[in-house]
Motif scaffolding. Structure first.
Motif, PDB file in Angstrom:
ATOM      1  N   LEU A   1      -1.330   3.377  10.574  1.00 34.28           N
ATOM      2  CA  LEU A   1      -2.714   3.501  10.135  1.00 34.28           C
ATOM      3  C   LEU A   1      -3.195   4.898  10.503  1.00 34.28           C
ATOM      4  O   LEU A   1      -3.167   5.285  11.672  1.00 34.28           O
ATOM      5  N   ASN A   2      -3.608   5.663   9.501  1.00 40.74           N
ATOM      6  CA  ASN A   2      -4.163   6.988   9.722  1.00 40.74           C
ATOM      7  C   ASN A   2      -5.687   6.883   9.710  1.00 40.74           C
ATOM      8  O   ASN A   2      -6.278   6.657   8.653  1.00 40.74           O
TER       9      ASN A   2
ATOM     10  N   SER B   1       2.516   4.544   5.759  1.00 36.71           N
ATOM     11  CA  SER B   1       1.232   4.991   6.271  1.00 36.71           C
ATOM     12  C   SER B   1       0.115   4.646   5.296  1.00 36.71           C
ATOM     13  O   SER B   1       0.331   4.491   4.104  1.00 36.71           O
ATOM     14  N   TYR B   2      -1.095   4.537   5.863  1.00 34.07           N
ATOM     15  CA  TYR B   2      -2.276   4.302   5.049  1.00 34.07           C
ATOM     16  C   TYR B   2      -3.479   4.890   5.777  1.00 34.07           C
ATOM     17  O   TYR B   2      -3.496   4.970   7.009  1.00 34.07           O
ATOM     18  N   THR B   3      -4.485   5.317   5.038  1.00 33.95           N
ATOM     19  CA  THR B   3      -5.638   5.999   5.617  1.00 33.95           C
ATOM     20  C   THR B   3      -6.854   5.082   5.631  1.00 33.95           C
ATOM     21  O   THR B   3      -7.185   4.463   4.625  1.00 33.95           O
TER      22      THR B   3
ATOM     23  N   VAL C   1      -4.816  -4.046   1.564  1.00 34.56           N
ATOM     24  CA  VAL C   1      -3.368  -4.127   1.461  1.00 34.56           C
ATOM     25  C   VAL C   1      -2.967  -5.559   1.155  1.00 34.56           C
ATOM     26  O   VAL C   1      -3.598  -6.507   1.632  1.00 34.56           O
TER      27      VAL C   1
ATOM     28  N   TRP D   1       0.876  -1.154   0.000  1.00 33.03           N
ATOM     29  CA  TRP D   1       0.000   0.000   0.000  1.00 33.03           C
ATOM     30  C   TRP D   1       0.909   1.198   0.000  1.00 33.03           C
ATOM     31  O   TRP D   1       2.036   1.103  -0.464  1.00 33.03           O
ATOM     32  N   GLN D   2       0.454   2.352   0.496  1.00 35.75           N
ATOM     33  CA  GLN D   2       1.307   3.527   0.473  1.00 35.75           C
ATOM     34  C   GLN D   2       2.553   3.258   1.296  1.00 35.75           C
ATOM     35  O   GLN D   2       2.480   2.947   2.473  1.00 35.75           O
ATOM     36  N   TRP D   3       3.692   3.339   0.663  1.00 39.85           N
ATOM     37  CA  TRP D   3       4.963   3.079   1.341  1.00 39.85           C
ATOM     38  C   TRP D   3       5.910   4.221   1.002  1.00 39.85           C
ATOM     39  O   TRP D   3       5.967   4.675  -0.127  1.00 39.85           O
TER      40      TRP D   3
ATOM     41  N   GLN E   1       4.624   0.402  10.045  1.00 41.22           N
ATOM     42  CA  GLN E   1       3.462   0.849   9.288  1.00 41.22           C
ATOM     43  C   GLN E   1       2.572   1.694  10.184  1.00 41.22           C
ATOM     44  O   GLN E   1       2.435   1.414  11.379  1.00 41.22           O
TER      45      GLN E   1
ATOM     46  N   ALA F   1     -10.206  -0.385   3.356  1.00 36.34           N
ATOM     47  CA  ALA F   1      -8.848  -0.054   2.938  1.00 36.34           C
ATOM     48  C   ALA F   1      -8.081  -1.368   2.824  1.00 36.34           C
ATOM     49  O   ALA F   1      -7.941  -2.098   3.798  1.00 36.34           O
TER      50      ALA F   1
END
Length: 566
Positions: free
Chosen positions: A309-310, A178-180, A191, A173-175, A307, A189
Motif C-alpha cells: 500500500l502506497n 502495489s496500490y496508492t 480492490v 488492482w495494480q499488479w 502487496q 481505493a
C-alpha cells in the motif's frame, strides 16, 4: 530415527518419484543401479498425503548414500514420512529458507570406516506432504554420494519439478505488488480479491487475511496504533453492500485484518471479496508492504500474495523565502489545528540569487512537486522533487538562459492533459506563452507556444490546482483594479483555458496569492493570501466554478518576513 537400508533406498526413490512418475533412475553407470517408482506429479498443501510406491533393483554394491535437495519457497513446510508414519528430519547441510536437504544412509552401518553401506533391493510405501504454505513448484536435485571419495554423482535425470496444488489469492488492482491510497481524500481505493481453490481435496473453509508484520510496519515508518486509527477498510462479498472491517494488533506487534471466512461447498472453485481503503488526513506518506493470506481453519497459511500500500500525503506544502535568502517549508496540518499549517522547517540558504520562484504544480507534504527558479542573469533552473519531505528537492539542473524576457513565471500544473506539469510565462508585451512539461531533467520543457495576448492587464497569476472540481488545473488572475478572475482549465494544448469568469473584487488588498492545493483536508483545493500587515488568510475552496472560494479566515501573522511565496 535410524532407517533400515530398505527404507533409505525406498525413501530416496519416493521423493524423486513425486516428479517423475514411472521412471527408471540410474547413475552415470547405468548397470550399477535402477529404481522404479509410481506416483502422480502433484502435492496438495492440505488434504490426503501423496502416496508413493517404490521399488529399488540392482543397487550399487559399494558403500554410498543418497542426497536429495528440495527447493521451494518456505521449504521447511515439506513433510516426509516413511511407511511407519514417522516424520523424517532433514539434514542441516546446505539448508536455508528455500532449501531442505535429506541424506539417507550416510551412517557407517557396516562399520568399515567408510560412510554409508551397500544398499539392498526392496520396496516401500511413503508419503510426502506440504504442511503449510510453500511455493508453486518443488524442485528436486538428487545425488548419490560415494562414501569412499565423497563424489556427488547426479541421478539421471539430475533434477525434476513437482507442481504444488493450493489455494491462491489474486488481487485485481495494480499488479504486481502495489496500490496508492491518498490520505485525506474521501474517494476510496478499491480492490477485488479472487481466491481460487486448486486443491483436489479442499478444506471445508478457509480464512482470508491481510497481514503486516511488526517488522514491515516499522520499516515503513508507522506504528501499529497509527495504522489501526488512520487506515479504514470496508468489505463486501458482492461489490455492492460494504461494511467496516476492524484491524487487530497482534501480540507480536503485527497488524492484520480478518477479511472473510470462505466456505468451500462441492463444485465451488472461486470466491470473490471486495475491499475499499481510505486513509485519514495527516497520515504520513509511506510504502507499507504486506501479504494477503489464505489460512486453513487452524490458522496454517496455505497461500499468500505480497502487496504494498502506497500512502500519499495529499496535504499541501508551501515555501517562503526570507530576506537572508533562506527557504522555509510549511506543511498543511490536520483540520483541527487552528493554524492549519505546521511549524516551519528550513530547506536551505542561498535562494536570494533568484528573482523569480514558482512551483510547477501543487507541492505536497510527501515531498512531491517540482520547483523552477530564475536567477538575475536570466538563467532558469529546475529543482526536481525527491519524494522525501525532509529534503524535498534535488540539486538544481540548468534549463537555459534568456528567461529575463518574461515579467512573470507561473506553474499552472498540468494544463495539457498529459499528466506532466507545465510552465506559463508572460512577456513584456503581455503575451502569455506555454512551455509544455516533458518530465526530463535535461530538457524539461518543449519549445514555447503562444496562448494569447493582453495578459499584462494582470499584476498576479497563480495556478497549479483544480478549483472547480472537474479534475483540470485552473488559473487565477488579479487585474490592476483588484478584481480576481478565474480561467478554467480545458486540457487542450491549443486553448488551455476557457473564457474568464469573475470571482470578485477587493483582491488588491493582498501582496501575494498562492494556490496551495488542499490546505484543510477536505479534498478540495484552497487559496492562501498575505496582506501588507503580514497576516496570512485562508480561502477554503468549494469546487464550485460559480463561487470557487468561501469567505476568508485569518490563520497567521508575521508573514512580511518573506519576499517570495510559492
Amino acid at each position: 530415527m535410524r532407517l533400515t537400508k530398505r527404507h533409505r533406498a525406498a525413501l530416496t526413490a519416493a521423493l524423486i518419484g513425486t516428479a517423475l512418475g514411472v521412471t527408471p533412475l540410474t547413475t552415470a553407470n547405468a548397470a550399477a543401479v535402477a529404481m522404479t517408482l509410481r506416483t502422480s506429479d502433484t502435492i496438495d498443501t492440505v488434504g490426503t498425503p501423496e502416496d508413493i510406491d517404490i521399488t529399488l533393483t540392482t543397487p550399487p554394491t559399494a558403500d554410498s548414500f543418497v542426497e536429495l535437495d528440495l527447493t521451494t519457497e518456505n521449504a521447511a513446510h515439506l513433510t516426509v514420512t516413511d511407511d511407519t508414519g514417522a516424520v523424517l528430519a532433514p539434514d542441516p547441510v546446505y539448508a536455508d529458507d528455500s532449501l531442505v536437504t535429506f541424506r539417507f544412509g550416510k551412517e557407517d552401518s557396516d562399520h568399515d570406516g567408510i560412510p554409508g553401506a551397500p544398499l539392498t533391493p526392496g520396496s516401500l510405501h511413503v508419503q510426502v506432504t506440504a504442511d503449510g504454505y510453500v511455493g508453486d513448484g518443488l524442485n528436486i536435485n538428487a545425488y548419490y554420494i560415494d562414501g569412499a571419495t565423497g563424489s556427488r554423482i547426479p541421478i539421471n535425470p539430475a533434477h525434476a519439478n513437482v507442481h504444488i496444488r493450493k489455494p491462491s489469492v489474486i488481487p485485481y488492482w495494480q499488479w504486481p505488488g502495489s496500490y496508492t491510497v491518498a490520505a485525506g481524500t474521501t474517494k476510496a481505493a478499491g480492490v477485488r480479491l479472487d481466491t481460487l481453490m486448486q486443491l483436489s481435496t479442499p478444506p471445508p473453509s478457509t480464512r482470508l487475511r491481510l497481514l503486516f508484520t511488526a517488522q514491515q510496519v516499522a520499516k515503513a515508518g508507522y506504528t501499529a496504533a497509527q495504522l489501526t486509527r488512520d487506515v479504514h477498510v470496508q468489505h463486501s462479498s458482492d461489490g455492492n453492500t460494504y461494511s467496516a472491517r476492524p484491524w487487530t494488533i497482534g501480540a507480536d506487534g503485527s497488524v492484520y485484518l480478518e477479511i472473510s471466512e470462505q466456505v468451500w461447498t462441492e463444485g465451488t472453485l472461486k470466491i470473490s471479496d471486495h475491499l475499499r481503503f481510505t486513509a485519514a488526513w495527516g497520515l504520513p506518506a509511506g510504502h507499507l508492504s504486506g501479504i494477503f493470506q489464505t489460512l486453513d481453519p487452524d490458522g496454517t497459511q496455505l497461500s499468500n500474495r505480497p502487496q504494498t500500500l502506497n500512502f500519499t500525503a495529499d496535504r499541501a506544502a508551501f515555501y517562503g523565502r526570507d530576506s537572508s535568502g533562506a527557504l522555509w517549508q510549511y506543511q498543511s496540518s490536520r483540520d483541527n489545528d487552528p493554524a492549519h499549517y505546521t511549524r516551519r522547517a528550513k530547506v536551505g540558504g542561498g535562494w536570494n540569487t533568484y528573482n523569480a520562484l514558482t512551483k510547477l504544480a501543487t507541492l505536497k507534504a510527501d515531498g512531491t512537486g517540482n520547483l523552477v527558479a530564475r536567477d538575475k542573469t536570466g538563467t532558469l533552473w529546475l529543482y526536481k522533487d525527491t519524494g522525501d519531505i525532509t529534503q524535498p528537492f534535488t540539486a538544481r539542473s540548468k534549463v537555459g538562459g534568456g528567461w529575463n524576457t518574461y515579467t512573470q513565471l507561473t506553474g499552472p500544473g498540468d494544463i495539457t492533459g498529459d499528466h506532466k506539469p507545465d510552465l506559463i510565462a508572460r512577456d513584456r508585451d503581455g503575451v502569455l506563452w506555454l512551455y509544455r512539461g516533458t518530465d526530463s531533467t535535461t530538457t524539461p520543457f518543449t519549445a514555447r507556444t503562444r496562448i494569447g495576448a493582453g495578459w499584462n492587464t494582470y499584476n498576479q497569476l497563480t495556478g497549479g490546482a483544480d478549483l472547480t472540481g472537474d479534475g483540470k488545473a485552473d488559473l487565477l488572475a488579479r487585474d490592476a483594479t483588484g478584481v480576481l478572475w478565474l480561467y478554467r482549465g480545458t486540457s487542450s494544448i491549443k486553448t488551455p483555458y476557457a473564457a474568464r469568469t469573475r470571482v470578485g473584487g477587493g483582491w488588491n488588498a493582498y501582496t501575494r496569492l498562492v494556490s496551495t492545493g488542499d490546505a484543510t483536508g477536505d479534498g478540495i483545493n484552497d487559496l492562501l493570501a498575505t496582506d501588507p500587515n503580514g497576516a496570512l488568510w485562508l480561502y477554503r475552496g468549494t469546487s464550485n466554478a460559480n463561487a470557487p472560494l468561501q469567505s476568508r479566515a485569518r490563520i497567521g501573522a508575521g508573514w512580511t518576513i518573506y519576499n517570495a511565496l510559492t
